[in-house]
Design a protein around this motif. Structure first.
Motif, PDB file in Angstrom:
ATOM      1  N   ALA A 501      -3.116  11.891  -6.039  1.00  0.00           N
ATOM      2  CA  ALA A 501      -4.357  11.448  -5.397  1.00  0.00           C
ATOM      3  C   ALA A 501      -4.930  10.231  -6.114  1.00  0.00           C
ATOM      4  O   ALA A 501      -5.429   9.297  -5.475  1.00  0.00           O
ATOM      5  N   LYS A 502      -4.832  10.223  -7.450  1.00  0.00           N
ATOM      6  CA  LYS A 502      -5.329   9.081  -8.208  1.00  0.00           C
ATOM      7  C   LYS A 502      -4.524   7.823  -7.901  1.00  0.00           C
ATOM      8  O   LYS A 502      -5.086   6.728  -7.727  1.00  0.00           O
ATOM      9  N   ILE A 503      -3.189   7.985  -7.824  1.00  0.00           N
ATOM     10  CA  ILE A 503      -2.340   6.843  -7.500  1.00  0.00           C
ATOM     11  C   ILE A 503      -2.687   6.296  -6.120  1.00  0.00           C
ATOM     12  O   ILE A 503      -2.844   5.082  -5.926  1.00  0.00           O
ATOM     13  N   LEU A 504      -2.822   7.198  -5.150  1.00  0.00           N
ATOM     14  CA  LEU A 504      -3.145   6.777  -3.787  1.00  0.00           C
ATOM     15  C   LEU A 504      -4.508   6.093  -3.727  1.00  0.00           C
ATOM     16  O   LEU A 504      -4.687   5.089  -3.021  1.00  0.00           O
ATOM     17  N   LEU A 505      -5.470   6.637  -4.485  1.00  0.00           N
ATOM     18  CA  LEU A 505      -6.809   6.052  -4.490  1.00  0.00           C
ATOM     19  C   LEU A 505      -6.780   4.641  -5.078  1.00  0.00           C
ATOM     20  O   LEU A 505      -7.422   3.726  -4.553  1.00  0.00           O
ATOM     21  N   GLN A 506      -6.030   4.469  -6.156  1.00  0.00           N
ATOM     22  CA  GLN A 506      -5.965   3.157  -6.789  1.00  0.00           C
ATOM     23  C   GLN A 506      -5.217   2.149  -5.921  1.00  0.00           C
ATOM     24  O   GLN A 506      -5.541   0.962  -5.915  1.00  0.00           O
ATOM     25  N   VAL A 507      -4.207   2.627  -5.176  1.00  0.00           N
ATOM     26  CA  VAL A 507      -3.445   1.732  -4.312  1.00  0.00           C
ATOM     27  C   VAL A 507      -4.243   1.365  -3.063  1.00  0.00           C
ATOM     28  O   VAL A 507      -4.254   0.209  -2.638  1.00  0.00           O
ATOM     29  N   THR A 508      -4.907   2.360  -2.474  1.00  0.00           N
ATOM     30  CA  THR A 508      -5.611   2.114  -1.208  1.00  0.00           C
ATOM     31  C   THR A 508      -6.999   1.523  -1.400  1.00  0.00           C
ATOM     32  O   THR A 508      -7.556   0.951  -0.457  1.00  0.00           O
ATOM     33  N   SER A 551      -1.166  -0.433   2.802  1.00  0.00           N
ATOM     34  CA  SER A 551      -2.058   0.686   2.501  1.00  0.00           C
ATOM     35  C   SER A 551      -3.469   0.238   2.118  1.00  0.00           C
ATOM     36  O   SER A 551      -4.406   1.038   2.170  1.00  0.00           O
ATOM     37  N   ASN A 552      -3.631  -1.021   1.710  1.00  0.00           N
ATOM     38  CA  ASN A 552      -4.968  -1.463   1.272  1.00  0.00           C
ATOM     39  C   ASN A 552      -5.409  -2.780   1.907  1.00  0.00           C
ATOM     40  O   ASN A 552      -6.498  -3.270   1.618  1.00  0.00           O
ATOM     41  N   SER A 553      -4.561  -3.377   2.757  1.00  0.00           N
ATOM     42  CA  SER A 553      -4.867  -4.710   3.279  1.00  0.00           C
ATOM     43  C   SER A 553      -6.161  -4.732   4.087  1.00  0.00           C
ATOM     44  O   SER A 553      -6.980  -5.653   3.940  1.00  0.00           O
ATOM     45  N   ASN A 554      -6.360  -3.736   4.923  1.00  0.00           N
ATOM     46  CA  ASN A 554      -7.581  -3.699   5.737  1.00  0.00           C
ATOM     47  C   ASN A 554      -8.812  -3.519   4.858  1.00  0.00           C
ATOM     48  O   ASN A 554      -9.857  -4.155   5.081  1.00  0.00           O
ATOM     49  N   TYR A 555      -8.667  -2.668   3.821  1.00  0.00           N
ATOM     50  CA  TYR A 555      -9.795  -2.459   2.901  1.00  0.00           C
ATOM     51  C   TYR A 555     -10.146  -3.750   2.162  1.00  0.00           C
ATOM     52  O   TYR A 555     -11.315  -4.089   2.000  1.00  0.00           O
ATOM     53  N   ASP A 593       2.565  -7.995   1.438  1.00  0.00           N
ATOM     54  CA  ASP A 593       3.510  -7.738   2.524  1.00  0.00           C
ATOM     55  C   ASP A 593       2.965  -8.300   3.829  1.00  0.00           C
ATOM     56  O   ASP A 593       1.933  -8.987   3.852  1.00  0.00           O
ATOM     57  N   THR A 594       3.654  -8.013   4.927  1.00  0.00           N
ATOM     58  CA  THR A 594       3.248  -8.571   6.217  1.00  0.00           C
ATOM     59  C   THR A 594       1.855  -8.106   6.620  1.00  0.00           C
ATOM     60  O   THR A 594       1.092  -8.881   7.219  1.00  0.00           O
ATOM     61  N   SER A 595       1.517  -6.853   6.311  1.00  0.00           N
ATOM     62  CA  SER A 595       0.169  -6.358   6.622  1.00  0.00           C
ATOM     63  C   SER A 595      -0.880  -7.118   5.823  1.00  0.00           C
ATOM     64  O   SER A 595      -1.968  -7.422   6.336  1.00  0.00           O
ATOM     65  N   GLY A 596      -0.552  -7.434   4.556  1.00  0.00           N
ATOM     66  CA  GLY A 596      -1.483  -8.190   3.726  1.00  0.00           C
ATOM     67  C   GLY A 596      -1.700  -9.595   4.261  1.00  0.00           C
ATOM     68  O   GLY A 596      -2.838 -10.101   4.289  1.00  0.00           O
ATOM     69  N   ILE A 597      -0.619 -10.240   4.701  1.00  0.00           N
ATOM     70  CA  ILE A 597      -0.746 -11.597   5.270  1.00  0.00           C
ATOM     71  C   ILE A 597      -1.535 -11.551   6.576  1.00  0.00           C
ATOM     72  O   ILE A 597      -2.374 -12.428   6.842  1.00  0.00           O
ATOM     73  N   HIS A 598      -1.279 -10.509   7.375  1.00  0.00           N
ATOM     74  CA  HIS A 598      -2.035 -10.350   8.622  1.00  0.00           C
ATOM     75  C   HIS A 598      -3.525 -10.186   8.329  1.00  0.00           C
ATOM     76  O   HIS A 598      -4.375 -10.737   9.050  1.00  0.00           O
ATOM     77  N   ALA A 599      -3.847  -9.443   7.258  1.00  0.00           N
ATOM     78  CA  ALA A 599      -5.251  -9.258   6.876  1.00  0.00           C
ATOM     79  C   ALA A 599      -5.877 -10.586   6.449  1.00  0.00           C
ATOM     80  O   ALA A 599      -7.050 -10.863   6.774  1.00  0.00           O
ATOM     81  N   LEU A 600      -5.110 -11.420   5.719  1.00  0.00           N
ATOM     82  CA  LEU A 600      -5.618 -12.740   5.333  1.00  0.00           C
ATOM     83  C   LEU A 600      -5.848 -13.634   6.561  1.00  0.00           C
ATOM     84  O   LEU A 600      -6.812 -14.413   6.605  1.00  0.00           O
TER      85      LEU A 600
END
Length: 660
Positions: A501-508, A551-555, A593-600
């Motif tokens: 859960a900690k890993i997921l929280l830090q990543v997201t 996992s975090n691009s939208n955030y 990644d592609t989601s991150g570029i899409h978010a930018l």
């Protein structure tokens, strides 16, 4: 305006386009040199995949020593890699042996009484504890890379194995099936450990955080100590559950007629003696041997006392019988088919991973104290091999013991030969001395285990965890209370779940921060950390402290926009100039990644509607390569990507720099 991009030290100067632009600080007298962001040379797909695999699984470059060697030399190096003893034994001296002999005899005096007690935690006969300190240490001495680790049964793994096995088969009503299932679980524990090492997947055990391990170990220590109340108080009818409520209920229900005062006296006296010896050893490191030999002295004295007073006829429970002779073969007892095969596999995987985690942690601790390196993957193969062979020679899951390893270290061990010496002493014990343990009271074994597991409760570590990271403390306490109030497997599940859960929280939910300029420098840092850092009029500078993935691009996008909204509200209230530029500091962004570029891209379009220009500062080689490949650099413009935040500010707000 001149275009500005970041550079990387690893690229040649030819990849760096140096452009000049007027300096706002001293226009007309000098030029301000700005480096263009270098795009790394394009790698072919195979080479890129090869480098990724190498960094993931072979980061330590294990085949380095094989380079430029003859075939015969490579063969020798290969054999030495599997059996490190062939390498270090060439320089072994009598001085080394003297240290190993003393250390081996010392840990043998500690392991024999502990092994008898730990086998009871696993619901096995006493001889199986001794078997497990005879064969596995010999295997490890030939294959292990740690000089200090002492191999044998340990309290936590014994309890875990006993609990998981008992959930499948009752050891009292089906002792044969229980014993066979324990060997099966040990076999698969070894297979799991060796597989992780061979496939170089050792990094997987790091997913169990230090905080979770501290809590799990402390909870297991409490549970183990509570389980010893049966032997310590002389209780005959005792609960099979391990949670504190069931155990205490069972203890107090039997208080009126179930307790044996002679047993309590024996246990209390020798527990006090053991704790005093432990205190002496802590106060004076030179007297490390006092707590090391105290358990054996306690066994000898208590056994002699019971024998001459016939206390066993007055209700004092004794060991009674330990099989004489060395380990019999148990290969034909391992389940290789049927329902018990699956059950043994599941139990073995859990026990194997926990045993592996403890052993690697112990090995690394003592290796750092002596300033040498251990190969984690080799350790896994060694531990796995010894458990596979152990399962075929009537042993249950063994690993590195912290208490014995500490004694081994302080006794002056030089190499793994100390394990061979310990194994030799256990061999002599099995061949000639086991009948003498017939009158050993169970109370003394309980006292030895209680005194041993107290070391697993690390209060100072828990306090430090609270001071450093509150979320880690939640993981620590979650694992602790899960073990104490439910069961070992529930506590383990909680520990793993909270770690993930900690890993997921830090990543997201990565950290972001707004930056300001440190006075009298060109450095831009977090405004919360440096309150005297000044904001640049008309510019908002935001730093993203993580790679940007799906996992975090939208955030990340929404968080940057929220920073912008907050800043605009503050500006409006203070009647300050509006924001015209949003600079994203990307130094910590290691990948995208592609989601991150899409978010930018979405962020860029949102800012366009607000008439705010998006600017990037110092994207790394991986990030800038992907931004170019996606044409994002064309979208925002090459002149909106800079090497540093200072360069970006200089280009976006020369008036501010001139005033400063």
């Amino acid at each position: 305006m001149a275009s500005v991009h970041s550079t990387d030290e690893n690229f040649d100067n030819k990849d760096t386009d140096i452009r000049s632009m007027p300096s706002s600080r001293n226009q007309g007298q000098s030029d301000r040199y700005v480096h263009k962001v270098a795009v790394p040379p394009k790698q072919n797909l195979f080479k890129e995949f090869k480098n990724t695999v190498k960094e993931t699984f072979f980061a330590d470059d294990p085949l380095r020593s094989f380079k430029d060697q003859s075939k015969s030399r490579k063969f020798v190096l290969g054999v030495q890699a599997i059996f490190p003893i062939l390498e270090w034994s060439r320089n072994y001296s009598f001085k080394n042996f003297r240290g190993d002999l003393i250390a081996g005899l010392t840990i043998a005096s500690l392991c024999i009484p502990q092994d008898i007690g730990y086998s009871k935690l696993a619901n096995l006969s006493p001889q199986y504890g001794l078997y497990s300190s005879f064969v596995p240490p010999l295997i490890y001495a030939f294959m292990g890379s740690s000089r200090d680790i002492a191999i044998g049964p340990v309290a936590v793994v014994s309890l875990l194995l006993g609990t998981l096995l008992q959930n499948e088969v009752d050891h009292t009503t089906h002792p044969v099936e229980y014993l066979r299932l324990s060997f099966t679980a040990t076999f698969f524990a070894g297979i799991t450990q060796a597989t992780l090492g061979i496939l170089r997947l050792g990094f997987l055990i790091d997913f169990l955080s230090h905080a979770a391990i501290v809590g799990f170990m402390a909870g297991a220590a409490i549970t183990i100590a509570l389980q010893q109340l049966k032997g310590f108080l002389g209780i005959h009818k005792f609960t099979k559950k391990t949670d504190i409520i069931s155990v205490m209920h069972s203890v107090f229900d039997s208080a009126e007629h179930g307790w044996n005062w002679q047993t309590i006296v024996i246990g209390g006296v020798f527990l006090t003696f053991l704790l005093i010896c432990k205190f002496i050893g802590k106060k004076n490191k030179k007297l490390f041997w006092v707590p090391a030999i105290a358990p054996l002295i306690s066994v000898i004295l208590s056994t002699f006392f019971v024998y001459i007073t016939h206390a066993d006829k007055k209700g004092v429970e004794i060991v009674r019988h330990i099989e004489k002779g060395i380990n019999p073969s148990s290969l034909n007892k391992i389940y290789f088919s049927g329902d018990y095969l699956i059950k043994g596999f599941k139990i073995g995987v859990v026990a194997g991973v926990i045993a592996l985690t403890e052993a690697i942690a112990i090995g690394r601790t003592f290796a750092s104290m002596k300033d040498y390196q251990i190969d984690g993957n080799k350790e896994m193969v060694a531990l796995g091999t010894m458990n596979v062979i152990g399962s075929m020679t009537s042993c249950y899951v063994t690993t590195g013991s912290f208490s014995r390893s500490a004694v081994n270290f302080m006794a002056g061990c030089q190499t793994a030969v100390s394990n061979i010496v310990m194994s030799a002493v256990v061999f002599l014990t099995l061949m000639f001395i086991t009948p003498l343990f017939k009158y050993t009271p169970n109370a003394i074994l309980a006292a030895i285990i209680i005194s041993a597991v107290l070391n697993l409760i690390d209060v100072q570590a828990a306090i430090l965890i609270w001071k450093i990271d509150k979320f880690d403390f939640v993981a620590c306490m979650g694992a602790f209370f899960g073990v104490v109030f439910s069961s070992v497997e529930i506590g383990l599940l909680i520990a793993v779940s909270i770690s993930f859960a900690k890993i997921l929280l830090q990543v997201t939910r990565p950290r972001t921060a707004t930056l300001g300029k440190i006075p009298r420098t060109t450095v831009y840092r977090n405004i919360q950390q440096y309150p005297d850092a000044t904001k640049v009029p008309g510019i908002l500078i935001v730093r993203v402290d993580s790679a940007i993935y799906f996992s975090n691009s939208n955030y990340v996008k929404e968080r940057i926009l929220r920073w912008l909204i907050d800043e605009e509200e503050h500006i409006k209230a203070a009647d300050l100039p509006p924001i015209h530029f949003l600079i994203v500091e990307m130094s910590p962004v290691t990948d995208i990644d592609t989601s991150g570029i899409h978010a930018l891209q979405e962020l860029f379009r949102s800012l366009q509607k607000r008439e705010i220009q998006l600017v990037l500062a110092n994207p790394g080689p991986v990030v800038i390569d992907k931004l170019h490949a996606s044409k994002f650099t064309t979208l925002i413009g090459d002149d909106r990507i800079f090497l540093t935040v200072a360069d970006a500010v200089a280009a976006c707000s020369p008036k501010f720099l001139e005033e400063v």
